[in-house]
Design an enzyme around this catalytic site. Sequence first.
Site, short mmCIF file in Angstrom:
data_model
loop_
_atom_site.label_atom_id
_atom_site.label_comp_id
_atom_site.label_asym_id
_atom_site.label_seq_id
_atom_site.Cartn_x
_atom_site.Cartn_y
_atom_site.Cartn_z
N SER A 1 0.87 6.00 4.67
CA SER A 1 2.10 6.59 4.10
C SER A 1 2.46 7.85 4.54
O SER A 1 1.88 8.67 4.39
CB SER A 1 1.48 6.87 2.30
OG SER A 1 1.37 5.37 1.98
N LEU A 2 3.48 7.61 5.39
CA LEU A 2 3.98 8.91 6.08
C LEU A 2 4.78 9.68 5.21
O LEU A 2 4.19 10.81 4.91
CB LEU A 2 4.72 8.42 7.31
CG LEU A 2 5.19 9.28 8.27
CD1 LEU A 2 4.12 10.01 9.08
CD2 LEU A 2 6.24 8.83 9.31
N ASN A 3 5.90 9.18 4.73
CA ASN A 3 6.75 9.83 3.81
C ASN A 3 7.42 11.25 4.09
O ASN A 3 7.82 11.92 3.23
CB ASN A 3 5.79 9.81 2.40
CG ASN A 3 5.56 8.71 1.83
OD1 ASN A 3 5.91 7.92 2.19
ND2 ASN A 3 4.29 8.48 1.06
N CYS B 1 4.20 2.37 -8.96
CA CYS B 1 2.55 2.65 -9.02
C CYS B 1 2.18 3.41 -10.23
O CYS B 1 2.50 4.59 -10.23
CB CYS B 1 2.22 3.41 -7.59
SG CYS B 1 1.06 3.37 -6.99
N CYS C 1 -0.37 -7.34 -5.40
CA CYS C 1 -0.52 -6.07 -4.84
C CYS C 1 -1.81 -5.48 -5.77
O CYS C 1 -1.92 -5.37 -6.97
CB CYS C 1 0.70 -4.85 -5.56
SG CYS C 1 0.73 -3.28 -5.13
N SER D 1 -3.43 0.09 2.56
CA SER D 1 -2.57 1.06 2.81
C SER D 1 -3.11 2.47 2.35
O SER D 1 -3.72 2.64 1.46
CB SER D 1 -1.14 1.01 1.78
OG SER D 1 -0.25 2.16 1.77
N GLU E 1 -3.74 -1.83 -12.75
CA GLU E 1 -2.48 -2.58 -12.80
C GLU E 1 -2.39 -3.50 -11.59
O GLU E 1 -3.17 -3.13 -10.35
CB GLU E 1 -1.46 -1.79 -12.55
CG GLU E 1 -1.24 -0.86 -13.89
CD GLU E 1 0.16 0.07 -13.42
OE1 GLU E 1 0.24 0.90 -14.34
OE2 GLU E 1 0.95 -0.12 -12.25
N ASN F 1 11.56 5.26 -6.54
CA ASN F 1 11.69 4.89 -7.94
C ASN F 1 11.09 5.70 -8.97
O ASN F 1 9.72 5.61 -8.66
CB ASN F 1 11.48 3.19 -8.05
CG ASN F 1 12.40 2.24 -7.77
OD1 ASN F 1 13.47 1.83 -8.62
ND2 ASN F 1 12.84 2.20 -6.31
N CYS G 1 -0.60 12.97 -4.71
CA CYS G 1 0.86 12.96 -4.19
C CYS G 1 1.81 13.21 -5.25
O CYS G 1 1.87 12.77 -6.45
CB CYS G 1 1.37 11.69 -3.91
SG CYS G 1 0.27 11.01 -2.30
N GLY H 1 -4.52 3.84 -6.70
CA GLY H 1 -6.13 4.44 -6.04
C GLY H 1 -5.55 4.60 -4.48
O GLY H 1 -4.56 4.03 -3.92
N GLU H 2 -6.58 5.14 -3.76
CA GLU H 2 -6.62 5.42 -2.34
C GLU H 2 -7.80 4.52 -1.63
O GLU H 2 -8.65 4.82 -1.99
CB GLU H 2 -6.67 6.95 -2.08
CG GLU H 2 -7.06 6.98 -0.70
CD GLU H 2 -6.01 6.54 0.36
OE1 GLU H 2 -5.00 6.64 0.29
OE2 GLU H 2 -6.71 5.93 1.47
N CYS I 1 4.15 10.43 -7.10
CA CYS I 1 3.53 9.24 -7.50
C CYS I 1 2.71 9.22 -8.83
O CYS I 1 2.31 10.28 -9.59
CB CYS I 1 2.20 9.15 -6.65
SG CYS I 1 1.27 7.45 -7.00
N CYS J 1 -6.21 8.14 -9.27
CA CYS J 1 -6.37 8.33 -8.08
C CYS J 1 -6.53 9.72 -8.10
O CYS J 1 -6.08 10.64 -8.90
CB CYS J 1 -4.91 7.96 -7.44
SG CYS J 1 -4.96 8.05 -5.62
N1 SAH Z 1 -3.10 5.47 -1.93
C1 SAH Z 1 -2.46 4.33 -1.09
C2 SAH Z 1 -2.06 3.28 -1.51
C3 SAH Z 1 -1.28 3.27 -2.98
S1 SAH Z 1 0.47 3.98 -3.10
C4 SAH Z 1 -1.26 5.22 -0.15
O1 SAH Z 1 -0.91 6.24 -0.29
O2 SAH Z 1 -0.70 4.17 0.67
C5 SAH Z 1 1.30 2.57 -2.16
C6 SAH Z 1 2.56 3.15 -1.73
O3 SAH Z 1 3.58 3.37 -2.76
C7 SAH Z 1 2.50 4.30 -0.97
O4 SAH Z 1 3.33 4.27 0.44
C8 SAH Z 1 3.36 5.25 -1.84
O5 SAH Z 1 3.90 6.42 -1.00
C9 SAH Z 1 4.18 4.47 -2.52
N2 SAH Z 1 4.80 4.95 -3.86
C10 SAH Z 1 3.94 5.41 -4.49
N3 SAH Z 1 4.81 6.20 -5.64
C11 SAH Z 1 6.03 5.65 -5.44
C12 SAH Z 1 7.24 5.44 -6.31
N4 SAH Z 1 7.49 6.24 -7.35
N5 SAH Z 1 8.32 4.98 -5.64
C13 SAH Z 1 8.26 4.48 -4.29
N6 SAH Z 1 7.13 4.20 -3.61
C14 SAH Z 1 6.10 4.91 -4.30
#
Ligand code: SAH
Length: 367
Positions: free
Chosen positions: A218-220, A337, A108, A195, A95, A294, A119, A163-164, A122, A115
């Site tokens: 991506s801290l989260n 994503c 994007c 990212s 995508e 989301n 996570c 992907g990462e 995701c 991936c």
């Molecule tokens: N693997 C990389 C890049 C892809 S994800 C990374 O982890 O940064 C890009 C961003 O989207 C990340 O910050 C991830 O935490 C966020 N993300 C993934 N799924 C999501 C969702 N359903 N809602 C909001 N953000 C999301």
Amino acid sequence: MGSNSRRNLVGMDRRELEQLAAERGQPAYRGRQIYTAIYARGARSFDELTDLPGSFREALAQHYIIAYPEIKGRIASRDGSLRYLLSLEDGARVETVYMPEDNRATLCLSSQAGCAVDCRFCFTALLGLERNLTPGEMAGQALAVIADQHPKSRLNVVLMGMGEPLLNLKAVMKAVRLLADPRGMGISLRRITVSTAGIVPKIAEFGREAVRPKLAISLNASTEEQRTALMPINRKYSLQQLLKACRAYPLRPRERLTFEYVMMEGINDSDDDAARVADLLCGIRAKVNLIPYNGGPALPYRPPSLDRVLAFQKVLSDKEIPAFIRISRGQDIMAACGQLRLASSAEPNRQTLPTTPQQCVATPECQ
Ligand code: SAH
């Protein structure tokens, strides 16, 4: 000769195209002309390379192709963002999201098909890893969307699709050099962001790159336990190690590290979380992007209320950490994503497919 036996020139850099010209008995500058035609002018057939001798063009057409990922689907959102489903040469699908705004547009891009990072929140994780993308497939995503949209405004690129990126670092860096070359695609490095979920040893490696875009982490989460629950990669590379790598990261003058924080109701969205995030980032030139989650029924997470997001932001701002709320784009087109790709795939590698269209978000890294 079928296209399968012909090599794709998209993904080759200037030096490779110079070599290719030399191998065919042509001066090196012919290679540079091909480079400019493909990346700066968006040429898609050898007929368009009118500055080359006809015989060389014919020889090229016999052995090579100029091919972009094929657009299989385009879903427009009411907010103007557009989600592309692209098919690669071997049938793998990825995508790419295009998000136009008033005076700029953000692309994007995906760095892998699927991936492996897993996570918990995701949608791409549900696919598992299919394979790394090549530099040509990453630059090709941008070329395909640019050819489709002809953006007039300034382009930003974020590697925040599927992907990462840091687990495909070599190819990502070559793609970035192609995207950023002023003699080619000409997207400023300052407007390209990679990212990562926090692949600690690769952060240092990324920091040593001569041609280096911006980095987002991506801290989260605000504690080790919370992060491990959301991002199992935290067992391998802990929050502590991650922040150590961030402190050691060679930021350029005026550059900041971006920390993405996907907010999930009741999971990581309290004022205490915000205060802990501020403490974690103390001493790092950082900004935080707050991204309300989301999702949908396939995963058990929900976005917090706007009031909660604003309260979280205030705690950070009061502690002098700049924090921005990222407005969800593509809410109505399954733009989180991996969602579109997931919905189009017959056999996901784990868990069940969402059966109804999901809420979605695309999260451009913005200034
Ligand atoms: N693997 C990389 C890049 C892809 S994800 C990374 O982890 O940064 C890009 C961003 O989207 C990340 O910050 C991830 O935490 C966020 N993300 C993934 N799924 C999501 C969702 N359903 N809602 C909001 N953000 C999301």
